[in-house]
Design a protein around this motif. Structure first.
Motif, PDB file in Angstrom:
ATOM      1  N   GLY A 265       0.822  -1.202   0.000  1.00  0.00           N
ATOM      2  CA  GLY A 265       0.000   0.000   0.000  1.00  0.00           C
ATOM      3  C   GLY A 265       0.857   1.253   0.000  1.00  0.00           C
ATOM      4  O   GLY A 265       0.583   2.216  -0.716  1.00  0.00           O
ATOM      5  N   VAL A 274      -1.598   5.375  -6.790  1.00  0.00           N
ATOM      6  CA  VAL A 274      -2.897   5.684  -6.202  1.00  0.00           C
ATOM      7  C   VAL A 274      -2.727   6.876  -5.265  1.00  0.00           C
ATOM      8  O   VAL A 274      -1.621   7.199  -4.839  1.00  0.00           O
ATOM      9  CB  VAL A 274      -3.492   4.486  -5.426  1.00  0.00           C
ATOM     10  CG1 VAL A 274      -3.694   3.285  -6.330  1.00  0.00           C
ATOM     11  CG2 VAL A 274      -2.615   4.123  -4.240  1.00  0.00           C
ATOM     12  N   THR A 277      -6.691   7.165   0.563  1.00  0.00           N
ATOM     13  CA  THR A 277      -6.655   6.010   1.460  1.00  0.00           C
ATOM     14  C   THR A 277      -6.542   4.716   0.668  1.00  0.00           C
ATOM     15  O   THR A 277      -7.264   4.504  -0.300  1.00  0.00           O
ATOM     16  CB  THR A 277      -7.929   5.965   2.332  1.00  0.00           C
ATOM     17  OG1 THR A 277      -8.006   7.167   3.091  1.00  0.00           O
ATOM     18  CG2 THR A 277      -7.893   4.768   3.275  1.00  0.00           C
ATOM     19  N   VAL A 278      -5.630   3.873   1.070  1.00  0.00           N
ATOM     20  CA  VAL A 278      -5.444   2.583   0.407  1.00  0.00           C
ATOM     21  C   VAL A 278      -6.128   1.498   1.228  1.00  0.00           C
ATOM     22  O   VAL A 278      -5.808   1.303   2.394  1.00  0.00           O
ATOM     23  CB  VAL A 278      -3.944   2.251   0.248  1.00  0.00           C
ATOM     24  CG1 VAL A 278      -3.777   0.912  -0.462  1.00  0.00           C
ATOM     25  CG2 VAL A 278      -3.242   3.346  -0.519  1.00  0.00           C
ATOM     26  N   THR A 279      -7.063   0.817   0.625  1.00  0.00           N
ATOM     27  CA  THR A 279      -7.763  -0.280   1.285  1.00  0.00           C
ATOM     28  C   THR A 279      -7.575  -1.555   0.467  1.00  0.00           C
ATOM     29  O   THR A 279      -7.025  -1.532  -0.647  1.00  0.00           O
ATOM     30  CB  THR A 279      -9.266   0.012   1.417  1.00  0.00           C
ATOM     31  OG1 THR A 279      -9.838   0.053   0.094  1.00  0.00           O
ATOM     32  CG2 THR A 279      -9.501   1.339   2.125  1.00  0.00           C
ATOM     33  N   SER A 281      -9.871  -3.137  -1.062  1.00  0.00           N
ATOM     34  CA  SER A 281     -10.633  -2.987  -2.303  1.00  0.00           C
ATOM     35  C   SER A 281      -9.883  -2.143  -3.318  1.00  0.00           C
ATOM     36  O   SER A 281      -9.925  -2.422  -4.529  1.00  0.00           O
ATOM     37  CB  SER A 281     -11.998  -2.353  -2.001  1.00  0.00           C
ATOM     38  OG  SER A 281     -12.763  -3.176  -1.152  1.00  0.00           O
ATOM     39  N   VAL A 282      -9.194  -1.100  -2.841  1.00  0.00           N
ATOM     40  CA  VAL A 282      -8.413  -0.245  -3.737  1.00  0.00           C
ATOM     41  C   VAL A 282      -7.283  -1.044  -4.373  1.00  0.00           C
ATOM     42  O   VAL A 282      -7.024  -0.944  -5.581  1.00  0.00           O
ATOM     43  CB  VAL A 282      -7.860   0.973  -2.969  1.00  0.00           C
ATOM     44  CG1 VAL A 282      -6.819   1.714  -3.803  1.00  0.00           C
ATOM     45  CG2 VAL A 282      -8.995   1.914  -2.583  1.00  0.00           C
ATOM     46  N   ILE A 283      -6.587  -1.841  -3.559  1.00  0.00           N
ATOM     47  CA  ILE A 283      -5.487  -2.661  -4.081  1.00  0.00           C
ATOM     48  C   ILE A 283      -6.003  -3.646  -5.123  1.00  0.00           C
ATOM     49  O   ILE A 283      -5.412  -3.823  -6.196  1.00  0.00           O
ATOM     50  CB  ILE A 283      -4.774  -3.395  -2.940  1.00  0.00           C
ATOM     51  CG1 ILE A 283      -4.056  -2.399  -2.031  1.00  0.00           C
ATOM     52  CG2 ILE A 283      -3.799  -4.426  -3.484  1.00  0.00           C
ATOM     53  CD1 ILE A 283      -3.467  -3.011  -0.789  1.00  0.00           C
ATOM     54  N   ALA A 285      -8.743  -3.433  -6.954  1.00  0.00           N
ATOM     55  CA  ALA A 285      -9.186  -2.736  -8.164  1.00  0.00           C
ATOM     56  C   ALA A 285      -7.991  -2.270  -9.004  1.00  0.00           C
ATOM     57  O   ALA A 285      -8.007  -2.385 -10.240  1.00  0.00           O
ATOM     58  CB  ALA A 285     -10.066  -1.545  -7.781  1.00  0.00           C
ATOM     59  N   TRP A 286      -6.958  -1.745  -8.339  1.00  0.00           N
ATOM     60  CA  TRP A 286      -5.772  -1.295  -9.071  1.00  0.00           C
ATOM     61  C   TRP A 286      -5.125  -2.471  -9.798  1.00  0.00           C
ATOM     62  O   TRP A 286      -4.708  -2.349 -10.959  1.00  0.00           O
ATOM     63  CB  TRP A 286      -4.775  -0.646  -8.110  1.00  0.00           C
ATOM     64  CG  TRP A 286      -3.548  -0.136  -8.810  1.00  0.00           C
ATOM     65  CD1 TRP A 286      -3.349   1.096  -9.357  1.00  0.00           C
ATOM     66  CD2 TRP A 286      -2.349  -0.889  -9.068  1.00  0.00           C
ATOM     67  NE1 TRP A 286      -2.112   1.168  -9.950  1.00  0.00           N
ATOM     68  CE2 TRP A 286      -1.473  -0.032  -9.789  1.00  0.00           C
ATOM     69  CE3 TRP A 286      -1.927  -2.181  -8.768  1.00  0.00           C
ATOM     70  CZ2 TRP A 286      -0.202  -0.433 -10.199  1.00  0.00           C
ATOM     71  CZ3 TRP A 286      -0.664  -2.587  -9.189  1.00  0.00           C
ATOM     72  CH2 TRP A 286       0.184  -1.725  -9.884  1.00  0.00           C
ATOM     73  N   GLU A 394     -13.015  -6.083   5.434  1.00  0.00           N
ATOM     74  CA  GLU A 394     -13.285  -4.656   5.262  1.00  0.00           C
ATOM     75  C   GLU A 394     -13.247  -3.932   6.605  1.00  0.00           C
ATOM     76  O   GLU A 394     -12.725  -2.822   6.716  1.00  0.00           O
ATOM     77  CB  GLU A 394     -14.642  -4.458   4.591  1.00  0.00           C
ATOM     78  CG  GLU A 394     -14.668  -4.848   3.127  1.00  0.00           C
ATOM     79  CD  GLU A 394     -13.694  -4.023   2.283  1.00  0.00           C
ATOM     80  OE1 GLU A 394     -13.512  -2.825   2.569  1.00  0.00           O
ATOM     81  OE2 GLU A 394     -13.098  -4.595   1.358  1.00  0.00           O
TER      82      GLU A 394
END
Length: 413
Positions: A265, A274, A277-279, A281-283, A285-286, A394
């Protein structure tokens, strides 16, 4: 189990560290462990216990811990805790090998009805005394994070789409005295005609060398269908894998390649890939949008976690933590066992985050020190096990809040 946060440890690991925010991927459980957790787990030296506090049978906190006597009314929300699953977590404690003082309390607990929460609360008030934990510098607040057990999909044989290996401990991994590099994993090699212990392969080296990959593949415990899921498993230190035939395989932290952990992250933020905030879900999706860059992202963390695997007949049981007992969702924590002995009840006062911008709500509850994590270090520091599956992940990913802790020490009968 980690080990514990993203506790992106295990356990291990037992791991393992899932704070899916900027300090992300730095806590956790696993679960190893066993230890683990979340991860989040490196072996730690046994504590040197200090003088016994007045009114207690044994001091079960380390030399860097300052204890301040408290009353039950000092514990925020003590009377409001519904005690759900408290007795389950406590009785799991009692199945482990505990210090004598805690074992004696467990023996006296046999007469308490398992479904009478009022009697259970009275038992704790009679058998324990609360002591607020402070650091040697007098700080009574520290970081509280979360970790969880991911549910993954895999196969015991390599077949599409199950092509991502999860490795067991390799045969050529040996201990190494870490120098300035902090690398504790080694391999035997011949250099200039002499046998030497060199640092074990890091992740980037493994990814670049088919021969090393082939050697590690001889110890595969399961094949997954997602490199990103394998990343989350590495950070948490434990996981539940659903096999094609419907069986469940429980993975537990076994060790690491000895390299320091680095947050993917943080890599995503530092490289400008990115923002914000890195979550988890963000990881994810990226990674879906940039599949060609996923190997580079994975290589930014040199640590590799190794696992053991066993078919699981009770997926609701929870992963096994460093204490050697199954973890209980929202009632088990990973701690630094140099500060707090495993098995101790702890009153935790922090905040519980919610999604969609909702302000965090107070989270006050009785928990049990049942796990450790390589990123869980310090006095007022805990990683809360939030459970198994995506929802638990989550929640764990949003937990990164200050909190206070009171350790409950057995009183003199």
């Amino acid at each position: 189990m980690k080990g514990a946060a993203l506790s992106v440890v295990g356990r291990s690991a037992r791991a393992a560290l899932l704070c899916l925010v900027v300090g992300l991927l730095a806590s956790c459980a696993t679960t190893p462990t066993p230890t683990t957790t979340s991860a989040p787990t490196a072996a730690m030296p046994a504590p040197a216990w200090p003088t016994t506090p007045p009114g207690t049978t044994t001091a079960l906190t380390g030399s860097g811990v300052t204890l301040t006597a408290a009353s039950w009314s000092d514990l925020p929300g003590w009377s409001q805790d519904d005690f759900g699953y408290v007795w389950q977590a406590f009785r799991r404690d009692c199945s482990a090998r505990l210090p004598e003082a805690l074992a004696e309390v467990c023996a006296r607990a046999a007469s308490v009805p398992p479904n009478d929460t009022q009697a259970q609360r009275a038992f704790f008030q009679a058998q324990f005394a609360p002591w607020q934990i402070q650091s040697a510098e007098g700080k009574d607040a520290g970081l509280i994070t979360g970790y969880y057990e991911p549910v993954l999909h895999g196969s015991l044989t390599r077949q599409w789409p199950y092509v991502v290996p999860v490795w067991g401990l390799p045969a050529d991994l040996v201990p190494r005295a870490p120098g300035n590099d902090g690398i504790s994993g080694g391999r035997v090699a011949w250099v200039d005609g002499q046998q030497r212990i060199l640092p074990y392969w890091n992740r980037a080296q493994i990814q670049a060398d088919p021969a090393v990959q082939a050697a590690l593949d001889r110890s595969v415990v399961v094949w997954l269908d997602s490199a990103v899921d394998a990343l989350f498993l590495q950070v948490q230190g434990s996981g539940l894998v659903r096999l094609p035939d419907g069986q469940d395989l429980r993975l537990s932290y076994a060790g690491t390649n000895g390299w320091p952990y680095k947050s993917v992250g943080r890599w995503l933020l530092d490289t400008g890939r990115v923002k914000g905030t890195v979550t988890m879900s963000v990881i994810r999706a990226w990674a879906q949008m940039h599949p060609d860059e996923v190997p580079q992202m994975l290589a930014s963390n040199p640590r590799v976690v190794f696992f053991t695997a066993a078919l699981d007949t009770d997926p609701q049981r929870g992963p096994v933590g460093a204490l050697g007992v199954p973890l209980t969702a929202m009632r088990s924590i990973a701690v630094d066992k140099r500060s707090i002995a495993l098995g101790l009840p702890v009153w935790l006062s922090t905040s519980q985050p919610y999604a969609n911008g909702t302000p965090p709500q107070p989270l006050n509850r009785l928990v049990f020190a049942q796990d450790v994590g390589s990123a869980i270090t310090g006095t007022v520091r805990a990683d809360l096990f939030t459970g198994t599956g995506d929802a638990a992940g989550e929640l764990a990913g949003r937990m990164q809040w200050p909190g206070r802790m009171w350790v409950l020490l057995p009183v003199i009968p």
